[in-house]
Design a protein around this motif. Sequence first.
Motif, PDB file in Angstrom:
ATOM      1  N   ARG A  92      -5.081  -3.737   4.569  1.00 44.70           N
ATOM      2  CA  ARG A  92      -4.615  -3.001   5.756  1.00 44.70           C
ATOM      3  C   ARG A  92      -3.117  -2.740   5.718  1.00 44.70           C
ATOM      4  NH1 ARG A  92      -8.054  -6.803   7.783  1.00 44.70           N
ATOM      5  NH2 ARG A  92      -6.443  -8.040   8.796  1.00 44.70           N
ATOM      6  N   LYS A  93      -2.474  -3.233   4.646  1.00 45.46           N
ATOM      7  CA  LYS A  93      -1.009  -3.138   4.536  1.00 45.46           C
ATOM      8  C   LYS A  93      -0.359  -3.690   5.797  1.00 45.46           C
ATOM      9  CE  LYS A  93      -1.192   0.737   1.385  1.00 45.46           C
ATOM     10  NZ  LYS A  93      -2.366   1.552   1.503  1.00 45.46           N
ATOM     11  N   ALA A  94      -0.862  -4.860   6.200  1.00 43.91           N
ATOM     12  CA  ALA A  94      -0.426  -5.480   7.450  1.00 43.91           C
ATOM     13  C   ALA A  94       0.013  -6.926   7.255  1.00 43.91           C
ATOM     14  CB  ALA A  94      -1.569  -5.420   8.462  1.00 43.91           C
ATOM     15  N   LYS A 140       6.507  -9.383   6.476  1.00 40.97           N
ATOM     16  CA  LYS A 140       7.363 -10.094   5.530  1.00 40.97           C
ATOM     17  C   LYS A 140       6.695 -11.416   5.161  1.00 40.97           C
ATOM     18  CE  LYS A 140      11.576  -8.256   7.562  1.00 40.97           C
ATOM     19  NZ  LYS A 140      12.826  -8.576   8.271  1.00 40.97           N
ATOM     20  N   TYR A 174       5.006  -5.565  -3.339  1.00 42.67           N
ATOM     21  CA  TYR A 174       5.584  -5.637  -1.995  1.00 42.67           C
ATOM     22  C   TYR A 174       6.405  -4.387  -1.742  1.00 42.67           C
ATOM     23  CZ  TYR A 174       8.077  -7.275   2.099  1.00 42.67           C
ATOM     24  OH  TYR A 174       8.588  -7.398   3.372  1.00 42.67           O
ATOM     25  N   CYS A 175       6.213  -3.769  -0.576  1.00 40.28           N
ATOM     26  CA  CYS A 175       6.981  -2.594  -0.183  1.00 40.28           C
ATOM     27  C   CYS A 175       7.975  -3.019   0.892  1.00 40.28           C
ATOM     28  CB  CYS A 175       6.052  -1.503   0.359  1.00 40.28           C
ATOM     29  SG  CYS A 175       6.944  -0.046   0.969  1.00 40.28           S
ATOM     30  N   SER A 176       9.266  -2.934   0.577  1.00 44.96           N
ATOM     31  CA  SER A 176      10.281  -3.360   1.544  1.00 44.96           C
ATOM     32  C   SER A 176      10.401  -2.387   2.719  1.00 44.96           C
ATOM     33  CB  SER A 176      11.634  -3.546   0.865  1.00 44.96           C
ATOM     34  OG  SER A 176      12.017  -2.368   0.201  1.00 44.96           O
ATOM     35  N   GLN A 177      10.034  -1.127   2.527  1.00 49.06           N
ATOM     36  CA  GLN A 177      10.076  -0.170   3.636  1.00 49.06           C
ATOM     37  C   GLN A 177       8.979  -0.459   4.651  1.00 49.06           C
ATOM     38  OE1 GLN A 177       9.952   3.546   1.446  1.00 49.06           O
ATOM     39  NE2 GLN A 177      12.096   3.916   1.969  1.00 49.06           N
ATOM     40  N   ARG A 178       7.773  -0.696   4.173  1.00 47.07           N
ATOM     41  CA  ARG A 178       6.655  -1.020   5.069  1.00 47.07           C
ATOM     42  C   ARG A 178       6.654  -2.484   5.482  1.00 47.07           C
ATOM     43  NH1 ARG A 178       1.646   1.837   1.964  1.00 47.07           N
ATOM     44  NH2 ARG A 178       2.188   3.971   2.458  1.00 47.07           N
ATOM     45  N   GLU A 179       7.413  -3.293   4.725  1.00 50.68           N
ATOM     46  CA  GLU A 179       7.434  -4.740   4.925  1.00 50.68           C
ATOM     47  C   GLU A 179       6.018  -5.304   4.842  1.00 50.68           C
ATOM     48  OE1 GLU A 179       9.609  -5.445   8.549  1.00 50.68           O
ATOM     49  OE2 GLU A 179      11.512  -5.253   7.506  1.00 50.68           O
ATOM     50  N   SER A 180       5.359  -4.983   3.738  1.00 55.18           N
ATOM     51  CA  SER A 180       3.993  -5.455   3.526  1.00 55.18           C
ATOM     52  C   SER A 180       3.654  -5.453   2.044  1.00 55.18           C
ATOM     53  CB  SER A 180       2.990  -4.572   4.270  1.00 55.18           C
ATOM     54  OG  SER A 180       1.672  -5.066   4.108  1.00 55.18           O
ATOM     55  N   TYR A 221       0.804  -4.765  -0.831  1.00 54.12           N
ATOM     56  CA  TYR A 221      -0.242  -3.758  -0.959  1.00 54.12           C
ATOM     57  C   TYR A 221      -0.793  -3.807  -2.379  1.00 54.12           C
ATOM     58  CZ  TYR A 221       3.193  -0.977  -3.507  1.00 54.12           C
ATOM     59  OH  TYR A 221       4.106  -0.552  -4.434  1.00 54.12           O
TER      60      TYR A 221
END
Length: 106
Positions: free
Chosen positions: A20-22, A25, A56-62, A64
Amino acid sequence: MFKFFEILDLIDRLDGLIRRKATGKPSELARRLNVCERKVYKLIDTLRSLGAPVEYCSQRESYYYTTDVEFRRELFVQRVDAEKIKGGENFLREFWVLHDLCSEEG
């Protein structure tokens, strides 16, 4: 063996959050999973060592998955005669990645 299934539960929950990309951090993820932040990094490393393409995507902070993967929580045990059972240690050697997680505290 109980700890083994607790780790599988954690990985299952982590997998759902990653899909869910949820995850948030790592510190937020630790709170969600009710573990320390160090354990979060260990779980992510375990997923990676099992072949999961986790980033890890620092923009989405999730966290994936970079490609579509599926986590299957299945365990098949062959029925054997009682005298052929050698105990949990031999079984856990087959799952050394998860065993390492199981033996840690936190």
